[in-house]
Design a protein around this motif. Structure first.
Motif, PDB file in Angstrom:
ATOM      1  N   GLN A  38       6.974   8.405  -5.747  1.00 44.07           N
ATOM      2  CA  GLN A  38       7.294   7.155  -6.218  1.00 44.07           C
ATOM      3  C   GLN A  38       7.619   7.076  -7.977  1.00 44.07           C
ATOM      4  OE1 GLN A  38       4.804   3.605  -5.382  1.00 44.07           O
ATOM      5  NE2 GLN A  38       3.774   5.034  -3.800  1.00 44.07           N
ATOM      6  N   PHE A  60      -0.926   1.863   2.135  1.00 44.82           N
ATOM      7  CA  PHE A  60      -0.644   1.063   1.258  1.00 44.82           C
ATOM      8  C   PHE A  60       0.344   2.057   0.264  1.00 44.82           C
ATOM      9  CE2 PHE A  60      -4.472   2.792  -0.160  1.00 44.82           C
ATOM     10  CZ  PHE A  60      -4.230   2.950  -1.766  1.00 44.82           C
ATOM     11  N   MET A  61      -0.100   3.212   0.275  1.00 47.50           N
ATOM     12  CA  MET A  61       0.335   4.269  -0.659  1.00 47.50           C
ATOM     13  C   MET A  61       1.719   4.820  -0.622  1.00 47.50           C
ATOM     14  SD  MET A  61      -2.450   7.278  -0.582  1.00 47.50           S
ATOM     15  CE  MET A  61      -4.063   6.998  -1.493  1.00 47.50           C
ATOM     16  N   GLY A  64       6.914   0.621  -0.358  1.00 47.64           N
ATOM     17  CA  GLY A  64       7.991   0.400  -1.283  1.00 47.64           C
ATOM     18  C   GLY A  64       8.703   1.634  -1.801  1.00 47.64           C
ATOM     19  N   THR A 142       3.374   2.854 -12.381  1.00 45.40           N
ATOM     20  CA  THR A 142       3.387   1.361 -11.814  1.00 45.40           C
ATOM     21  C   THR A 142       2.033   1.368 -11.462  1.00 45.40           C
ATOM     22  OG1 THR A 142       3.995   2.351  -9.560  1.00 45.40           O
ATOM     23  CG2 THR A 142       5.815   1.607 -11.102  1.00 45.40           C
ATOM     24  N   HIS A 143       1.673   0.156 -11.126  1.00 44.33           N
ATOM     25  CA  HIS A 143       0.387  -0.218 -10.562  1.00 44.33           C
ATOM     26  C   HIS A 143       0.159   0.255  -9.074  1.00 44.33           C
ATOM     27  CE1 HIS A 143       1.487  -3.396  -7.346  1.00 44.33           C
ATOM     28  NE2 HIS A 143       2.612  -3.590  -8.516  1.00 44.33           N
ATOM     29  N   ARG A 144       1.172   0.631  -8.321  1.00 47.09           N
ATOM     30  CA  ARG A 144       1.100   1.269  -7.132  1.00 47.09           C
ATOM     31  C   ARG A 144       0.598   2.774  -7.466  1.00 47.09           C
ATOM     32  NH1 ARG A 144       3.110  -1.471  -2.819  1.00 47.09           N
ATOM     33  NH2 ARG A 144       5.132  -1.949  -3.750  1.00 47.09           N
ATOM     34  N   ASP A 147      -3.004   2.991  -7.973  1.00 49.47           N
ATOM     35  CA  ASP A 147      -3.629   2.863  -7.081  1.00 49.47           C
ATOM     36  C   ASP A 147      -3.730   4.141  -6.205  1.00 49.47           C
ATOM     37  OD1 ASP A 147      -4.354   0.174  -7.146  1.00 49.47           O
ATOM     38  OD2 ASP A 147      -3.093  -0.476  -5.546  1.00 49.47           O
ATOM     39  N   CYS A 148      -2.719   5.034  -6.253  1.00 44.87           N
ATOM     40  CA  CYS A 148      -2.436   6.241  -5.422  1.00 44.87           C
ATOM     41  C   CYS A 148      -3.599   7.218  -6.182  1.00 44.87           C
ATOM     42  CB  CYS A 148      -1.314   6.778  -5.403  1.00 44.87           C
ATOM     43  SG  CYS A 148      -0.246   5.695  -4.195  1.00 44.87           S
ATOM     44  N   ALA A 181      -4.615  -0.184 -11.455  1.00 43.54           N
ATOM     45  CA  ALA A 181      -5.525   0.120 -10.069  1.00 43.54           C
ATOM     46  C   ALA A 181      -6.453  -0.937  -9.640  1.00 43.54           C
ATOM     47  CB  ALA A 181      -5.945   1.615 -10.476  1.00 43.54           C
ATOM     48  N   ARG A 182      -6.482  -1.217  -8.402  1.00 41.86           N
ATOM     49  CA  ARG A 182      -7.631  -2.205  -7.876  1.00 41.86           C
ATOM     50  C   ARG A 182      -8.855  -1.243  -7.480  1.00 41.86           C
ATOM     51  NH1 ARG A 182      -4.792  -3.475  -2.819  1.00 41.86           N
ATOM     52  NH2 ARG A 182      -4.204  -1.323  -3.085  1.00 41.86           N
TER      53      ARG A 182
END
Ligand SMILES: [Mn+2]
Length: 324
Positions: A38, A60-61, A64, A142-144, A147-148, A181-182
């Motif tokens: 990404q 989810f990873m 996008g 990014t937030h994604r 997260d990863c 990150a969540r």
């Protein structure tokens, strides 16, 4: 072996990049591959290849990520992440053997099979290296992506509980949380949520719990009948094997799993000072000091007897029980 700056230069110059994960993929290998893909997608063709099916909790990873395969005929720059040995590439090995340009890893046992290797055995997760590599690249985290990488660190540290967890693991995790990150949500998915079939199987297995050697050893069974009754399967049993050792006063937790051919797979988990690999070694198996396994080709009562005998020998050599 190369450093962070050299690895960043190689990635910056590449136009087509393939990221390879190891077989039976976990959150670290997948989190690193998808985070890098990404971060480097803009202006490049990137692709993540995994030799096995990716578990649903990791889907989810890849969301996008543009689905642009590498153009035919181009020779992509090939990056293996969290891969210690070429054998761990599964079916991808035939295609990529001797074609791996860069390996990014944290296993001290790395076999240095790639042209260039960025290796840091002190890191609890490859995701810690990838985070610092993205900073070096000046990438937009990014937030994604956060997260990863958070998932990678959390999974490889057992939710920040294992002995490999360092101040750096916590610091980078904190920065990732700052980037969106969540943490709570991801930790719930990976460490709390279980399938109904798993819970049903655990219930049946825990019902078989027996104690031996004055409570120093706890033993459970997982039979073929239990798989049928619960709808669960062997891939879901890893966590169950760690349950007997969680009991107060237990130094050896043993799980005997019945195979379709009627033999038994013993999974042992021990506490200091007991050596699980030594117990299993007596029965032709092996593993790590605190987690090991062996196969016992005997009917149920005999399988239990030989395993308890091997456990007794180890308890005696650790002087936890007296020799007769
Ligand atoms: Mn890892």
């Amino acid at each position: 072996m190369i450093d962070m700056a050299a690895a960043a230069r190689l990635l910056t110059e590449a136009r087509h990049i393939v990221f390879l994960t190891h077989a039976n993929p976990d959150g670290d290998t997948l989190g690193c591959a998808f985070a890098l893909a990404q971060a480097l997608a803009e202006g490049r063709h990137v692709q993540v290849l995994c030799p096995d099916t990716i578990g649903e909790s990791y889907h989810f990873m890849g969301a996008g990520l543009p689905e642009e395969p590498i153009p035919a005929g181009s020779a992509p720059f090939v990056v293996a992440v969290d891969v210690a040995d070429i054998c761990l590439l599964g079916d991808l090995r035939q295609v990529y053997e001797n074609k791996i340009d860069l390996c990014i890893d944290h296993h001290g046992s790395n076999r240095l099979f790639a042209k260039h290797t960025l290796l840091e055995p002190e890191a609890a997760a490859t995701a810690e290296l990838v985070y610092r590599l993205l900073l070096e690249l000046g990438a937009d985290i990014t937030h994604r992506i956060a997260d990863c990488l958070f998932a990678g660190i959390s999974i490889d540290t057992g939710c920040f509980r294992y002995a490999n967890t360092t101040a750096q693991s916590h610091r980078i995790a904190a920065e990732l949380i700052g980037l969106g990150a969540r943490a709570a949500e991801l930790n719930q998915i990976f460490f709390e949520t279980k399938t109904r079939s798993y819970i049903a199987l655990e219930h049946l297995a825990m019902d078989s719990l027996r104690f031996y050697f004055d409570g120093l050893c706890a033993l459970i069974w997982i039979t073929q009948e239990m798989y049928q009754q619960s709808g669960s399967h062997e891939a879901e049993t890893d966590h169950i094997a760690s349950r007997p050792r969680q009991i107060e006063g237990v130094f050896v937790g043993a799980t005997l799993k019945e195979r379709p051919d009627g033999s038994f797979r013993a999974s042992l988990r021990t506490r200091t000072p007991l050596d699980a690999a030594a117990i299993c070694g007596r029965l032709g198996g092996g593993g790590h000091v605190r987690a090991a396994g062996c196969t016992i080709k005997k009917p149920r009562p005999e399988a239990e007897a030989v395993l308890l005998e091997a456990i007794r020998a180890e308890l005696e050599s650790a002087r936890l029980v007296g020799a007769e």
